[in-house]
Scaffold this active site. Structure first.
Site, PDB file in Angstrom:
ATOM      1  N   SER A   1      50.634  41.151  55.403  1.00  0.00           N
ATOM      2  CA  SER A   1      50.594  41.972  56.614  1.00  0.00           C
ATOM      3  C   SER A   1      51.542  41.417  57.663  1.00  0.00           C
ATOM      4  O   SER A   1      51.880  40.232  57.651  1.00  0.00           O
ATOM      5  CB  SER A   1      49.159  41.996  57.145  1.00  0.00           C
ATOM      6  OG  SER A   1      49.026  42.873  58.236  1.00  0.00           O
ATOM      7  N   ASP A   2      51.952  42.301  58.575  1.00  0.00           N
ATOM      8  CA  ASP A   2      52.781  41.862  59.697  1.00  0.00           C
ATOM      9  C   ASP A   2      52.489  42.724  60.919  1.00  0.00           C
ATOM     10  O   ASP A   2      52.268  43.933  60.796  1.00  0.00           O
ATOM     11  CB  ASP A   2      54.271  41.964  59.361  1.00  0.00           C
ATOM     12  CG  ASP A   2      55.121  41.273  60.414  1.00  0.00           C
ATOM     13  OD1 ASP A   2      55.193  40.032  60.390  1.00  0.00           O
ATOM     14  OD2 ASP A   2      55.680  41.967  61.275  1.00  0.00           O
ATOM     15  N   THR A   3      52.490  42.075  62.073  1.00  0.00           N
ATOM     16  CA  THR A   3      52.223  42.769  63.336  1.00  0.00           C
ATOM     17  C   THR A   3      53.421  42.662  64.266  1.00  0.00           C
ATOM     18  O   THR A   3      54.000  41.583  64.422  1.00  0.00           O
ATOM     19  CB  THR A   3      50.981  42.175  64.036  1.00  0.00           C
ATOM     20  OG1 THR A   3      49.848  42.328  63.182  1.00  0.00           O
ATOM     21  CG2 THR A   3      50.713  42.887  65.362  1.00  0.00           C
TER      22      THR A   3
END
Length: 200
Positions: free
Chosen positions: A81-83
């Site tokens: 995941s990446d934000t």
């Protein structure tokens, strides 16, 4: 008697791997009641300059899955995941020092910004990437409030230099549109639905 977790029942025979060292993402999967193993792999988080907004978080979430390719077994699913904090055409990444953190928070202060998180679920044969966007409005902070937050929480591992679950979120979020968990770092509703779809 409590009924078993529907997603855990579906995941029987599978091994879910969290490809992240984020304590917040680990916490969310635990709170969802899922059985999983934490197995982070380091990778240089670099993306093409022309990418904007959601395309950045999608690219990086998928990039984080690349070290697992070729070694996943048939029954394994890895979650990466990446934000991204997106403000007026700019991606505000993690601050490397107090000045950068201060400048980011001064920029975001008193205005709306987008928090975009992409989740990539990868098996040996399938890769699905989903994204969620949450709009957040911060109150107009004083310099002293920003400095207090940075000194207390040292938010150097967070996009946009803040964590909504910390002091700044308790006192300074005036409005939010979209899923809260997405701002912390994992859109849990999308994780649940996508995993359900993949193993059904």
């Amino acid at each position: 008697m409590i009924e078993p977790n529907p997603l855990n029942e579906k995941l029987k025979g599978y091994k879910l791997i969290l490809g992240s060292a984020s304590p917040r993402r680990k916490m969310f999967l635990e709170e969802m009641g899922l059985d999983f193993e934490v197995m982070p792999k380091s990778i240089e988080e670099v993306y093409p300059e022309e990418l904007q907004g959601e395309k950045i978080s999608r690219f990086l979430a998928e990039l984080k899955a690349t070290p697992f390719k070729g070694e996943l077994k048939k029954n394994e699913i890895v979650l990466t995941s990446d934000t991204v904090v997106w403000y007026k055409g700019m991606s505000l990444a993690k601050a490397s020092n107090k000045k950068e953190a201060f400048d980011m928070l001064r920029t975001l202060s008193g205005d709306w910004h987008e928090v975009i998180t992409s989740v990539c679920l990868t098996t040996p044969t399938i890769q699905k990437t989903v994204s969620a966007t949450t709009w957040v409005k911060l109150m107009d902070f004083t310099d002293e409030e920003i400095e207090h937050y940075i000194d207390m929480c040292k938010p150097f591992d967070k996009a946009g230099a803040y964590g909504i679950q910390e002091w700044i979120g308790m006192v300074g979020i005036s409005k939010i549109k979209g899923p809260y968990t997405n701002v912390v770092g994992l859109p849990t509703h999308l994780v649940y639905k996508t995993l359900m779809d993949m193993v059904s």
